[in-house]
Design a protein around this motif. Sequence first.
Motif, PDB file in Angstrom:
ATOM      1  N   SER A 108       0.817  -1.210   0.000  1.00  0.00           N
ATOM      2  CA  SER A 108       0.000   0.000   0.000  1.00  0.00           C
ATOM      3  C   SER A 108       0.851   1.261   0.000  1.00  0.00           C
ATOM      4  N   ASN A 109       2.180   1.123   0.154  1.00  0.00           N
ATOM      5  CA  ASN A 109       3.093   2.258   0.054  1.00  0.00           C
ATOM      6  C   ASN A 109       3.576   2.359  -1.387  1.00  0.00           C
ATOM      7  N   PRO A 110       3.344   3.492  -2.064  1.00  0.00           N
ATOM      8  CA  PRO A 110       3.673   3.578  -3.498  1.00  0.00           C
ATOM      9  C   PRO A 110       5.150   3.292  -3.806  1.00  0.00           C
ATOM     10  N   LEU A 111       6.066   3.861  -3.014  1.00  0.00           N
ATOM     11  CA  LEU A 111       7.488   3.650  -3.289  1.00  0.00           C
ATOM     12  C   LEU A 111       7.915   2.226  -2.981  1.00  0.00           C
ATOM     13  N   TRP A 112       7.452   1.669  -1.859  1.00  0.00           N
ATOM     14  CA  TRP A 112       7.802   0.291  -1.528  1.00  0.00           C
ATOM     15  C   TRP A 112       7.247  -0.675  -2.575  1.00  0.00           C
ATOM     16  N   LYS A 113       6.012  -0.407  -3.016  1.00  0.00           N
ATOM     17  CA  LYS A 113       5.388  -1.274  -4.030  1.00  0.00           C
ATOM     18  C   LYS A 113       6.137  -1.191  -5.354  1.00  0.00           C
ATOM     19  N   ARG A 114       6.565   0.026  -5.732  1.00  0.00           N
ATOM     20  CA  ARG A 114       7.327   0.177  -6.979  1.00  0.00           C
ATOM     21  C   ARG A 114       8.628  -0.614  -6.914  1.00  0.00           C
ATOM     22  N   ASP A 115       9.366  -0.464  -5.818  1.00  0.00           N
ATOM     23  CA  ASP A 115      10.644  -1.161  -5.679  1.00  0.00           C
ATOM     24  C   ASP A 115      10.454  -2.672  -5.657  1.00  0.00           C
ATOM     25  N   TYR A 116       9.378  -3.141  -5.016  1.00  0.00           N
ATOM     26  CA  TYR A 116       9.130  -4.584  -4.926  1.00  0.00           C
ATOM     27  C   TYR A 116       8.682  -5.147  -6.268  1.00  0.00           C
ATOM     28  N   ASP A 117       7.815  -4.438  -6.948  1.00  0.00           N
ATOM     29  CA  ASP A 117       7.291  -4.947  -8.222  1.00  0.00           C
ATOM     30  C   ASP A 117       8.359  -4.991  -9.305  1.00  0.00           C
ATOM     31  N   LEU A 118       9.178  -3.955  -9.388  1.00  0.00           N
ATOM     32  CA  LEU A 118      10.112  -3.835 -10.507  1.00  0.00           C
ATOM     33  C   LEU A 118      11.462  -4.481 -10.243  1.00  0.00           C
ATOM     34  N   PHE A 119      11.937  -4.427  -8.995  1.00  0.00           N
ATOM     35  CA  PHE A 119      13.289  -4.901  -8.705  1.00  0.00           C
ATOM     36  C   PHE A 119      13.346  -5.910  -7.564  1.00  0.00           C
ATOM     37  N   GLY A 120      12.189  -6.320  -7.043  1.00  0.00           N
ATOM     38  CA  GLY A 120      12.183  -7.312  -5.978  1.00  0.00           C
ATOM     39  C   GLY A 120      12.786  -6.823  -4.675  1.00  0.00           C
ATOM     40  N   VAL A 121      12.867  -5.503  -4.452  1.00  0.00           N
ATOM     41  CA  VAL A 121      13.452  -4.945  -3.235  1.00  0.00           C
ATOM     42  C   VAL A 121      12.460  -5.086  -2.087  1.00  0.00           C
ATOM     43  N   ASP A 122      12.862  -5.764  -1.036  1.00  0.00           N
ATOM     44  CA  ASP A 122      12.019  -5.973   0.150  1.00  0.00           C
ATOM     45  C   ASP A 122      12.923  -5.884   1.374  1.00  0.00           C
ATOM     46  N   GLU A 123      13.347  -4.656   1.686  1.00  0.00           N
ATOM     47  CA  GLU A 123      14.352  -4.474   2.726  1.00  0.00           C
ATOM     48  C   GLU A 123      13.797  -4.605   4.137  1.00  0.00           C
ATOM     49  N   SER A 153       9.598   7.851   4.315  1.00  0.00           N
ATOM     50  CA  SER A 153       9.489   7.142   3.032  1.00  0.00           C
ATOM     51  C   SER A 153       8.546   7.831   2.068  1.00  0.00           C
ATOM     52  N   SER A 154       8.305   9.111   2.285  1.00  0.00           N
ATOM     53  CA  SER A 154       7.370   9.832   1.418  1.00  0.00           C
ATOM     54  C   SER A 154       7.993  10.266   0.114  1.00  0.00           C
ATOM     55  N   GLY A 155       9.314  10.058  -0.042  1.00  0.00           N
ATOM     56  CA  GLY A 155       9.964  10.391  -1.310  1.00  0.00           C
ATOM     57  C   GLY A 155      10.708  11.702  -1.277  1.00  0.00           C
ATOM     58  N   SER A 156      10.990  12.239  -0.094  1.00  0.00           N
ATOM     59  CA  SER A 156      11.757  13.473  -0.010  1.00  0.00           C
ATOM     60  C   SER A 156      13.177  13.237  -0.514  1.00  0.00           C
ATOM     61  N   GLN A 157      13.726  14.210  -1.226  1.00  0.00           N
ATOM     62  CA  GLN A 157      15.026  14.053  -1.876  1.00  0.00           C
ATOM     63  C   GLN A 157      16.102  14.814  -1.121  1.00  0.00           C
ATOM     64  N   ASP A 158      17.256  14.176  -0.950  1.00  0.00           N
ATOM     65  CA  ASP A 158      18.415  14.820  -0.354  1.00  0.00           C
ATOM     66  C   ASP A 158      19.130  15.608  -1.445  1.00  0.00           C
ATOM     67  N   ASP A 159      19.066  16.924  -1.344  1.00  0.00           N
ATOM     68  CA  ASP A 159      19.621  17.770  -2.399  1.00  0.00           C
ATOM     69  C   ASP A 159      21.140  17.706  -2.475  1.00  0.00           C
ATOM     70  N   ASP A 160      21.783  17.236  -1.398  1.00  0.00           N
ATOM     71  CA  ASP A 160      23.243  17.155  -1.412  1.00  0.00           C
ATOM     72  C   ASP A 160      23.755  15.977  -2.230  1.00  0.00           C
ATOM     73  N   LEU A 161      22.890  15.031  -2.582  1.00  0.00           N
ATOM     74  CA  LEU A 161      23.294  13.886  -3.386  1.00  0.00           C
ATOM     75  C   LEU A 161      23.216  14.238  -4.868  1.00  0.00           C
ATOM     76  N   ASN A 162      24.158  13.736  -5.615  1.00  0.00           N
ATOM     77  CA  ASN A 162      24.258  14.052  -7.046  1.00  0.00           C
ATOM     78  C   ASN A 162      23.411  13.069  -7.854  1.00  0.00           C
ATOM     79  N   PHE A 163      22.087  13.293  -7.881  1.00  0.00           N
ATOM     80  CA  PHE A 163      21.195  12.450  -8.678  1.00  0.00           C
ATOM     81  C   PHE A 163      21.376  12.795 -10.154  1.00  0.00           C
TER      82      PHE A 163
END
Length: 714
Positions: A108-123, A153-163
Amino acid sequence: MPESTTPPPPSPRPPNNPTAGKQSPLLSALKVYWIPLTLFALSMFFQLFVLPSSFPPSHYDVLGIRADSSIEQVKEAYEKLLSKRNSGTDLPATADFIKSRYAFELLSNPLWKRDYDLFGVDEHIDVLEKVKQQYAGKTFTSVKLPLVDDVGSSGSQDDDLNFISPEKFQMLLSERKPLLIQIYSHGSRRCREYSNTWKRIAEFLGEIANTAVVELGELQLAGSLAEKKMTGQPFFRNGLPSLIAFPEGCTTSKCIVRYEGDHSVDGVTDWFATSVLGLPRILYYSKDTLGPKFLAKSSHTKVKVIFFSSTGIRATPFVRQIAKAYQAYASFAFVLWREEDYSVWWQVYDVESAPATVIIKDPGIKPLVYYGEVNSSWFPRVMEDNKLHVLPQLRSLTSMELGCDARGYSRAGADTMIWYCVIVVGRPSPELNKMRETLRRIQDVLSNDSELEEADIGAVAAPSVSALKERRLTFAWMDGEAQKNLCVFYIGTDFGVESCGPRRRMEDSPNLVIIRYMRNNTIDDVPVPKKKPNLLLGTDPDDVDPVAQLVARYNGTEDVPQIIEWVSKIIKDGDSANLPFYRAKTPELVPESSDSVYAASTILSSRKGVQRGLKSFVSRFRDFLSDPRIGPMLLLLALMSFGGIWLHRKQSAQSGHSNSATGPSSKREIPEEWKNRGRIAPTGDLPPSLTDMNLNNADPKPHSDSISGSSDSD
């Protein structure tokens, strides 16, 4: 007539058993069809046991919905289970309730569901196991909800990281510079906690490599960087964050290097330096091992650089890169600073605290100490200024740079026609060190006007002072033991015993020579004196150096003013007198052996290499077992093998029947009971053989073709 012998009694006849030598039909079938039966058993074992363990039930299966269900469908499925629980019609077991609740929170968490569906991430799977153990034996009503804290886990971005985007990624690859990428997810708690460590890693690598972060939302880019299962699904073997390196010049996924170790700053930077950049480690030494294992084993021709560290972390990739660039000039070591060793380091190297860098040069010279962390703002400049001894050594690496090579030019430039090198030659010994110190003193005197006035030799030393300022005069020393041929070439065979080749006595006598080099570009073809080639020095009269050399040997005391006067006189005469332009073939300088203290072969131990190889093999084998095509392929092979064996046996049987129907000319098959029947010996007396019978009526006349007979005509 020979004496007749009684034959042995006949062997007993074996009983006539028609079943002898025959096997049961079942055993015969197993023997014939063992290959297809084995393949069939393997296919069933794979389908029933191996494949289910590789594909456990998903969280969608726990909720009883399809794998492509939306978040609304997930909520509806969980509400149905919840209504059954509240109505009391279907009370779940505690473990089942925890599984369904965890599946609901994850999907039911959009980001967790995306990671699980596409890459099998279940940390958070470890949380599920801990909760199941915590509430084992209790009712589901005692389970505290929610199971997983989704704060941050709401998707806030760390601006100091070089995305980076796919376009920026291609731009970084085009720079052909090593690149380290972190695979990141805004919904991952581990990635958020790793941000500060990553910034520290990027700071260490920023001087020699590019670093960037790829968020899983960049589906195409993240998918191209992920590993692929046998089913084609992308995944990251060790979860997130995942670190991927592109070595210099690597532009495709086939040459990337994945990190599978500890995600600490020290672990990642050490891996990147060794596995990606190919830089050897700089070893740590203690107070007791620094002398015997580093200073004594490293080459005496090199400058010694010692880093005092207060943290004990390994050298950064930048430091290793500098060390590799100057490994021909210097040897490097690390020392962990301890307060109890303060007095030792202060007395020996004048070091008061850490971090500090100590540079040890000529014997008798005070060490140079630099305080602070090593960085690009000062360390490369310091290494370039101090890569040579105060009195440099004449080596194959430095001869051109010093201007003491008959194939090169003066330090003053290619336009300079006449220049000089003053060289002390000898075997490494206290006597040589003393003479080196004398030359350093001479160099200092000629560079300082006040000292010239104090020694009252200003007028006498004028030619030397002028040549030194013009960079036409160089002072150096040479290892006569390592450079035997060149040593004999300069000081001659008579004096070579004192300074050249292997040591023959306890005390040595270094020799001081001055070499005058001269170029004459106006002479196209200068005649060369013809002489026999020297087999010892390898000289060839037809192969000479372009620069003429004249050598003078000093035969005086070690008094500094006297040596300065001698050098000045040689320079004055060499610049003004019309000396012969004599060229010869100078022996090559022997290259120095590599430093065993700092070698690239010590990047990884053989034990660690074997362990890493075994771990990689096990991982790849597990990936192979997860291929769902293996079971059907084994079953297909079993059927094909069974059909081939059956067809072959049928054709053989038909061929046997056709042969038996062809008539008497065909070979008859001997019955099995006939084969087993023993031979029956006769019971009566055996008749005598033809050779045992006496033929009374036989004609003894020999045959007409016999060589002993005679012809009738005779």
